[in-house]
Design an enzyme around this catalytic site. Structure first.
Site, PDB file in Angstrom:
ATOM      1  N   LYS A   1      -3.413  -5.345 -27.181  1.00 45.89           N
ATOM      2  CA  LYS A   1      -2.645  -5.370 -28.436  1.00 45.89           C
ATOM      3  C   LYS A   1      -2.921  -6.693 -29.174  1.00 45.89           C
ATOM      4  O   LYS A   1      -2.950  -6.728 -30.402  1.00 45.89           O
ATOM      5  CB  LYS A   1      -1.140  -5.207 -28.194  1.00 45.89           C
ATOM      6  CG  LYS A   1      -0.682  -3.846 -27.723  1.00 45.89           C
ATOM      7  CD  LYS A   1      -0.914  -2.704 -28.701  1.00 45.89           C
ATOM      8  CE  LYS A   1       0.097  -2.596 -29.815  1.00 45.89           C
ATOM      9  NZ  LYS A   1      -0.156  -1.345 -30.633  1.00 45.89           N
TER      10      LYS A   1
ATOM     11  N   TYR B   1      -2.241  -3.700 -21.462  1.00 45.88           N
ATOM     12  CA  TYR B   1      -1.757  -3.168 -22.744  1.00 45.88           C
ATOM     13  C   TYR B   1      -1.597  -4.323 -23.737  1.00 45.88           C
ATOM     14  O   TYR B   1      -2.145  -4.305 -24.842  1.00 45.88           O
ATOM     15  CB  TYR B   1      -0.417  -2.450 -22.509  1.00 45.88           C
ATOM     16  CG  TYR B   1       0.390  -2.155 -23.747  1.00 45.88           C
ATOM     17  CD1 TYR B   1       0.050  -1.113 -24.599  1.00 45.88           C
ATOM     18  CD2 TYR B   1       1.519  -2.923 -24.066  1.00 45.88           C
ATOM     19  CE1 TYR B   1       0.802  -0.835 -25.730  1.00 45.88           C
ATOM     20  CE2 TYR B   1       2.274  -2.649 -25.191  1.00 45.88           C
ATOM     21  CZ  TYR B   1       1.918  -1.613 -26.024  1.00 45.88           C
ATOM     22  OH  TYR B   1       2.665  -1.350 -27.139  1.00 45.88           O
TER      23      TYR B   1
HETATM   24  P1  NAD Z   1       3.587   7.373 -28.547  1.00 45.29           P
HETATM   25  O1  NAD Z   1       2.850   7.470 -27.249  1.00 45.29           O
HETATM   26  O2  NAD Z   1       4.780   8.247 -28.761  1.00 45.29           O
HETATM   27  O3  NAD Z   1       2.567   7.654 -29.738  1.00 45.29           O
HETATM   28  C1  NAD Z   1       1.240   7.220 -29.726  1.00 45.29           C
HETATM   29  C2  NAD Z   1       0.383   8.314 -30.342  1.00 45.29           C
HETATM   30  O4  NAD Z   1      -0.975   7.867 -30.324  1.00 45.29           O
HETATM   31  C3  NAD Z   1       0.434   9.637 -29.557  1.00 45.29           C
HETATM   32  O5  NAD Z   1       0.744  10.727 -30.416  1.00 45.29           O
HETATM   33  C4  NAD Z   1      -0.981   9.777 -28.996  1.00 45.29           C
HETATM   34  O6  NAD Z   1      -1.428  11.118 -28.891  1.00 45.29           O
HETATM   35  C5  NAD Z   1      -1.799   8.975 -30.007  1.00 45.29           C
HETATM   36  N1  NAD Z   1      -3.060   8.509 -29.462  1.00 45.29           N
HETATM   37  C6  NAD Z   1      -3.253   7.839 -28.287  1.00 45.29           C
HETATM   38  N2  NAD Z   1      -4.552   7.604 -28.104  1.00 45.29           N
HETATM   39  C7  NAD Z   1      -5.204   8.117 -29.183  1.00 45.29           C
HETATM   40  C8  NAD Z   1      -6.576   8.185 -29.552  1.00 45.29           C
HETATM   41  N3  NAD Z   1      -7.532   7.699 -28.778  1.00 45.29           N
HETATM   42  N4  NAD Z   1      -6.893   8.777 -30.729  1.00 45.29           N
HETATM   43  C9  NAD Z   1      -5.918   9.315 -31.525  1.00 45.29           C
HETATM   44  N5  NAD Z   1      -4.603   9.275 -31.214  1.00 45.29           N
HETATM   45  C10 NAD Z   1      -4.260   8.690 -30.054  1.00 45.29           C
HETATM   46  O7  NAD Z   1       3.935   5.837 -28.746  1.00 45.29           O
HETATM   47  P2  NAD Z   1       4.979   5.130 -29.754  1.00 45.29           P
HETATM   48  O8  NAD Z   1       6.110   4.665 -28.953  1.00 45.29           O
HETATM   49  O9  NAD Z   1       5.215   5.991 -30.955  1.00 45.29           O
HETATM   50  O10 NAD Z   1       4.135   3.848 -30.172  1.00 45.29           O
HETATM   51  C11 NAD Z   1       3.512   3.729 -31.440  1.00 45.29           C
HETATM   52  C12 NAD Z   1       2.964   2.323 -31.610  1.00 45.29           C
HETATM   53  O11 NAD Z   1       4.037   1.396 -31.511  1.00 45.29           O
HETATM   54  C13 NAD Z   1       1.925   1.898 -30.582  1.00 45.29           C
HETATM   55  O12 NAD Z   1       0.926   1.143 -31.233  1.00 45.29           O
HETATM   56  C14 NAD Z   1       2.705   0.999 -29.643  1.00 45.29           C
HETATM   57  O13 NAD Z   1       1.853   0.012 -29.083  1.00 45.29           O
HETATM   58  C15 NAD Z   1       3.699   0.374 -30.602  1.00 45.29           C
HETATM   59  N6  NAD Z   1       4.933  -0.094 -29.964  1.00 45.29           N
HETATM   60  C16 NAD Z   1       5.807   0.793 -29.396  1.00 45.29           C
HETATM   61  C17 NAD Z   1       6.991   0.333 -28.815  1.00 45.29           C
HETATM   62  C18 NAD Z   1       8.005   1.285 -28.203  1.00 45.29           C
HETATM   63  O14 NAD Z   1       9.020   0.818 -27.647  1.00 45.29           O
HETATM   64  N7  NAD Z   1       7.822   2.600 -28.288  1.00 45.29           N
HETATM   65  C19 NAD Z   1       7.264  -1.042 -28.813  1.00 45.29           C
HETATM   66  C20 NAD Z   1       6.351  -1.935 -29.400  1.00 45.29           C
HETATM   67  C21 NAD Z   1       5.188  -1.436 -29.979  1.00 45.29           C
END
Ligand code: NAD
Length: 241
Positions: free
Chosen positions: A142, A138
């Protein structure tokens, strides 16, 4: 193109939905692009598809000047091919689709883990180098994703990019982090301590992460020093791991 028209790729997700709600509140017209639709909101149009498919993406980006990219496979998956396909090739596709649709600004949700080598970071700043040995696939993807987006920043051609790096995010509707921690604790499976119990980890409230994204988008102008840069985002303390 109106500067108040934007698209949120991954807008059905935990962070994405909070971002969409804030943007709609602020008077933006929002298109959501995601592989799934998890809610409905007046004035928000959903486009369903895989971000690796440019033809599916283009209609969602039509007449949009600003794109937020916050889609990613869940970090826990141990599927290198999936991370590479979505986070690396898919991000290339997002950038190409932005160019073709005439999008002017792209804000990426990156992750603070891009600088994490497995050893403590206290008061970490954005000048830390990318991790040479990322902790998992992952994070590896990223890093590549963030580089692609920041390198695509091109003031001459009017395409501006910025990346926001949260660490853990918590808040209402969080599907994974805090519920899993609480559930594990309830089942009595958290009776161990790594280190001497003084380790800190950075969690940011989702509204603050959203605020960081909106500020970055609104400050992203050709003369701004934030063009092509990445920013850690936290509550009011520096980043701890
Ligand atoms: P999440 O899983 O709730 O949301 C991700 C969304 O992306 C989902 O709705 C999913 O359906 C969509 N998705 C996945 N693959 C896809 C594709 N191929 N085409 C279209 N849509 C697609 O995750 P989140 O927690 O909301 O994370 C959002 C962002 O924040 C991500 O980039 C993640 O790397 C980053 N992030 C999250 C955290 C955390 O603690 N949640 C921490 C650091 C970074």
């Amino acid at each position: 193109q109106s500067s108040k028209r934007c698209a949120v790729i991954g807008g059905s997700g935990f962070l994405g939905r909070h971002l969409v709600e804030k943007l709609a509140d602020k008077g933006y017209t929002v298109s959501v692009f995601d592989i799934r639709q998890s809610y409905e909101l007046p004035g928000v149009t959903f486009y369903l598809g895989d971000l690796c498919d440019k033809q599916a993406l283009l209609p969602a980006l039509r007449d949009v000047s600003l794109v937020f990219h916050c889609a990613s496979p869940a970090p826990g998956a141990d599927d290198r091919a999936l991370f590479e396909r979505v986070n690396i090739s898919g991000t290339r596709t997002v950038i190409q689709a932005c160019h073709e649709a005439g999008v002017q600004k792209l804000v990426l949700t990156s992750s603070a883990s891009v600088v994490f080598e497995g050893t403590d970071i206290k008061n970490g700043k954005e000048d830390l180098p990318y991790a040479k040995k990322p902790i998992d696939f992952y994070t590896l993807t990223k890093i590549q994703q963030e580089k692609l987006v920041l390198e695509a920043c091109d003031k001459e051609n009017g395409f501006l990019t910025v990346a926001i790096r949260p660490h853990g995010i918590f808040g209402p509707r969080d599907p994974q982090l805090v519920p899993i921690l609480v559930d594990t604790a309830r089942r009595g499976k958290m009776k161990f301590i790594i280190g001497n119990g003084s380790n800190l980890v950075d969690f940011t409230y989702v509204e603050n992460v959203v605020h960081g994204h909106v500020l970055a988008a609104e400050r992203l102008r050709p003369e701004s020093p934030i063009c092509g840069q990445a920013y850690h985002i936290t509550n009011d303390e520096p980043v701890f791991f």
